[in-house]
Design a protein around this motif. Structure first.
Motif, PDB file in Angstrom:
ATOM      1  N   GLN A  63       0.854  -1.177   0.000  1.00 38.85           N
ATOM      2  CA  GLN A  63       0.000   0.000   0.000  1.00 38.85           C
ATOM      3  C   GLN A  63       0.896   1.234   0.000  1.00 38.85           C
ATOM      4  O   GLN A  63       1.790   1.353   0.840  1.00 38.85           O
ATOM      5  CB  GLN A  63      -0.927   0.002   1.211  1.00 38.85           C
ATOM      6  N   ALA A  64       0.688   2.130  -0.939  1.00 39.01           N
ATOM      7  CA  ALA A  64       1.481   3.355  -1.026  1.00 39.01           C
ATOM      8  C   ALA A  64       0.857   4.432  -0.138  1.00 39.01           C
ATOM      9  O   ALA A  64      -0.294   4.325   0.283  1.00 39.01           O
ATOM     10  CB  ALA A  64       1.538   3.832  -2.473  1.00 39.01           C
ATOM     11  N   GLN A  65       1.608   5.478   0.117  1.00 36.60           N
ATOM     12  CA  GLN A  65       1.103   6.585   0.930  1.00 36.60           C
ATOM     13  C   GLN A  65       0.049   7.387   0.178  1.00 36.60           C
ATOM     14  O   GLN A  65      -0.882   7.902   0.771  1.00 36.60           O
ATOM     15  CB  GLN A  65       2.253   7.489   1.355  1.00 36.60           C
ATOM     16  N   GLU A  66       0.199   7.482  -1.149  1.00 34.50           N
ATOM     17  CA  GLU A  66      -0.757   8.235  -1.967  1.00 34.50           C
ATOM     18  C   GLU A  66      -1.666   7.258  -2.704  1.00 34.50           C
ATOM     19  O   GLU A  66      -1.271   6.149  -3.028  1.00 34.50           O
ATOM     20  CB  GLU A  66      -0.003   9.106  -2.971  1.00 34.50           C
ATOM     21  N   ASN A  67      -2.875   7.684  -2.992  1.00 37.81           N
ATOM     22  CA  ASN A  67      -3.832   6.825  -3.682  1.00 37.81           C
ATOM     23  C   ASN A  67      -3.789   7.071  -5.193  1.00 37.81           C
ATOM     24  O   ASN A  67      -4.801   7.299  -5.826  1.00 37.81           O
ATOM     25  CB  ASN A  67      -5.245   7.054  -3.146  1.00 37.81           C
ATOM     26  N   ARG A  68      -2.579   7.034  -5.746  1.00 37.55           N
ATOM     27  CA  ARG A  68      -2.416   7.205  -7.183  1.00 37.55           C
ATOM     28  C   ARG A  68      -2.589   5.851  -7.863  1.00 37.55           C
ATOM     29  O   ARG A  68      -2.420   4.807  -7.246  1.00 37.55           O
ATOM     30  CB  ARG A  68      -1.047   7.796  -7.482  1.00 37.55           C
ATOM     31  N   CYS A  69      -2.856   5.892  -9.149  1.00 38.44           N
ATOM     32  CA  CYS A  69      -3.151   4.646  -9.859  1.00 38.44           C
ATOM     33  C   CYS A  69      -1.953   4.025 -10.558  1.00 38.44           C
ATOM     34  O   CYS A  69      -1.833   2.816 -10.600  1.00 38.44           O
ATOM     35  CB  CYS A  69      -4.251   4.900 -10.882  1.00 38.44           C
ATOM     36  N   PHE A  70      -1.072   4.796 -11.103  1.00 42.92           N
ATOM     37  CA  PHE A  70      -0.010   4.249 -11.948  1.00 42.92           C
ATOM     38  C   PHE A  70       1.376   4.462 -11.343  1.00 42.92           C
ATOM     39  O   PHE A  70       2.314   4.802 -12.025  1.00 42.92           O
ATOM     40  CB  PHE A  70      -0.089   4.860 -13.350  1.00 42.92           C
ATOM     41  N   GLN A  71       1.522   4.220 -10.048  1.00 41.04           N
ATOM     42  CA  GLN A  71       2.809   4.452  -9.402  1.00 41.04           C
ATOM     43  C   GLN A  71       3.635   3.176  -9.263  1.00 41.04           C
ATOM     44  O   GLN A  71       4.582   3.112  -8.510  1.00 41.04           O
ATOM     45  CB  GLN A  71       2.625   5.130  -8.053  1.00 41.04           C
ATOM     46  N   TRP A  72       3.318   2.184 -10.018  1.00 40.74           N
ATOM     47  CA  TRP A  72       4.070   0.933 -10.068  1.00 40.74           C
ATOM     48  C   TRP A  72       4.817   0.876 -11.392  1.00 40.74           C
ATOM     49  O   TRP A  72       4.469   1.563 -12.347  1.00 40.74           O
ATOM     50  CB  TRP A  72       3.126  -0.267  -9.960  1.00 40.74           C
ATOM     51  N   ASN A  73       5.842   0.072 -11.458  1.00 38.67           N
ATOM     52  CA  ASN A  73       6.566  -0.149 -12.705  1.00 38.67           C
ATOM     53  C   ASN A  73       5.913  -1.288 -13.469  1.00 38.67           C
ATOM     54  O   ASN A  73       5.013  -1.952 -12.967  1.00 38.67           O
ATOM     55  CB  ASN A  73       8.039  -0.479 -12.424  1.00 38.67           C
ATOM     56  N   THR A  74       6.385  -1.535 -14.661  1.00 39.05           N
ATOM     57  CA  THR A  74       5.817  -2.599 -15.481  1.00 39.05           C
ATOM     58  C   THR A  74       5.915  -3.926 -14.738  1.00 39.05           C
ATOM     59  O   THR A  74       6.962  -4.276 -14.201  1.00 39.05           O
ATOM     60  CB  THR A  74       6.562  -2.687 -16.822  1.00 39.05           C
ATOM     61  N   GLY A  75       4.821  -4.652 -14.722  1.00 39.40           N
ATOM     62  CA  GLY A  75       4.768  -5.944 -14.043  1.00 39.40           C
ATOM     63  C   GLY A  75       5.344  -7.063 -14.907  1.00 39.40           C
ATOM     64  O   GLY A  75       5.945  -6.821 -15.950  1.00 39.40           O
ATOM     65  N   PRO A  76       5.117  -8.295 -14.505  1.00 40.47           N
ATOM     66  CA  PRO A  76       5.699  -9.443 -15.203  1.00 40.47           C
ATOM     67  C   PRO A  76       5.030  -9.768 -16.533  1.00 40.47           C
ATOM     68  O   PRO A  76       5.505 -10.632 -17.263  1.00 40.47           O
ATOM     69  CB  PRO A  76       5.516 -10.585 -14.203  1.00 40.47           C
ATOM     70  N   GLN A  77       3.943  -9.101 -16.857  1.00 41.60           N
ATOM     71  CA  GLN A  77       3.210  -9.430 -18.069  1.00 41.60           C
ATOM     72  C   GLN A  77       2.916  -8.165 -18.873  1.00 41.60           C
ATOM     73  O   GLN A  77       2.493  -7.164 -18.314  1.00 41.60           O
ATOM     74  CB  GLN A  77       1.891 -10.133 -17.700  1.00 41.60           C
ATOM     75  N   SER A  78       3.151  -8.225 -20.170  1.00 41.25           N
ATOM     76  CA  SER A  78       2.793  -7.111 -21.051  1.00 41.25           C
ATOM     77  C   SER A  78       1.462  -7.449 -21.723  1.00 41.25           C
ATOM     78  O   SER A  78       0.786  -8.391 -21.339  1.00 41.25           O
ATOM     79  CB  SER A  78       3.879  -6.917 -22.113  1.00 41.25           C
ATOM     80  N   PHE A  79       1.113  -6.710 -22.736  1.00 40.49           N
ATOM     81  CA  PHE A  79      -0.122  -7.034 -23.451  1.00 40.49           C
ATOM     82  C   PHE A  79       0.129  -7.959 -24.640  1.00 40.49           C
ATOM     83  O   PHE A  79      -0.749  -8.191 -25.455  1.00 40.49           O
ATOM     84  CB  PHE A  79      -0.902  -5.779 -23.863  1.00 40.49           C
ATOM     85  N   LYS A  80       1.327  -8.517 -24.737  1.00 44.97           N
ATOM     86  CA  LYS A  80       1.677  -9.432 -25.824  1.00 44.97           C
ATOM     87  C   LYS A  80       0.707 -10.615 -25.959  1.00 44.97           C
ATOM     88  O   LYS A  80       0.353 -10.989 -27.082  1.00 44.97           O
ATOM     89  CB  LYS A  80       3.109  -9.925 -25.640  1.00 44.97           C
TER      90      LYS A  80
END
Length: 157
Positions: A63-80
């Motif tokens: 859980q981050a301190q701010e309730n932002r939506c895109f504050q993570w880096n690319t995960g293990p899966q792309s849209f490939k």
């Protein structure tokens, strides 16, 4: 390429506009402890307030301190996986009195709108396009699906 800043309060309006245009909306979700692209029914399914903690040999969401939506880096899966189906019917065969008759299956694409795509995924997409769309022997299945894609990119933080 059109570039527009999308404010948080406009997310639901964007979602509805995409649905009205016939798109299935795909976005980042939290699944099995990681950020993965999945079909979403509303923007509340996005990983609001989630951030990854990465250390050598370790990846976990917190859980981050701010309730932002895109504050993570690319995960293990792309849209490939949405461009390259693991199974795909290319032809059918019918047995007739004269033997087998084969018929090519025409490619069909599903209009997909991707929300939250990172620049590294877009760079990879351009490489795939170069090979599968703009080469001497383009892949009609890939090309048709790619032409049905709508992408909303986000900046890396």
């Amino acid at each position: 390429m059109d570039k527009t800043l999308l404010l948080r309060q406009d997310f639901e309006q964007l979602y509805q506009a995409l649905k009205d245009e016939g798109y299935q909306v795909v976005g980042p979700t939290e699944k099995q402890g990681a950020i993965q692209f999945e079909h979403i029914n509303n923007f509340e399914q996005l990983p609001w307030g989630r951030q990854e903690q990465v250390e050598p040999g370790s990846y976990q969401l917190k859980q981050a301190q701010e309730n932002r939506c895109f504050q993570w880096n690319t995960g293990p899966q792309s849209f490939k996986p949405y461009l390259f189906s693991p199974t795909q019917m290319l032809w059918t065969g019918d047995e007739t009195d004269d033997g087998l008759v084969f018929k090519q299956v025409e490619p069909t694409a599903t209009p997909l709108a991707f929300i939250g795509v990172r620049s590294c995924d877009i760079a990879a997409l351009y490489l795939q396009d170069k090979h599968f769309m703009h080469s001497q022997y383009p892949d009609v299945w890939y090309t048709q699906q790619r032409e049905q894609m709508f992408i909303v990119a986000v900046n890396c933080s």
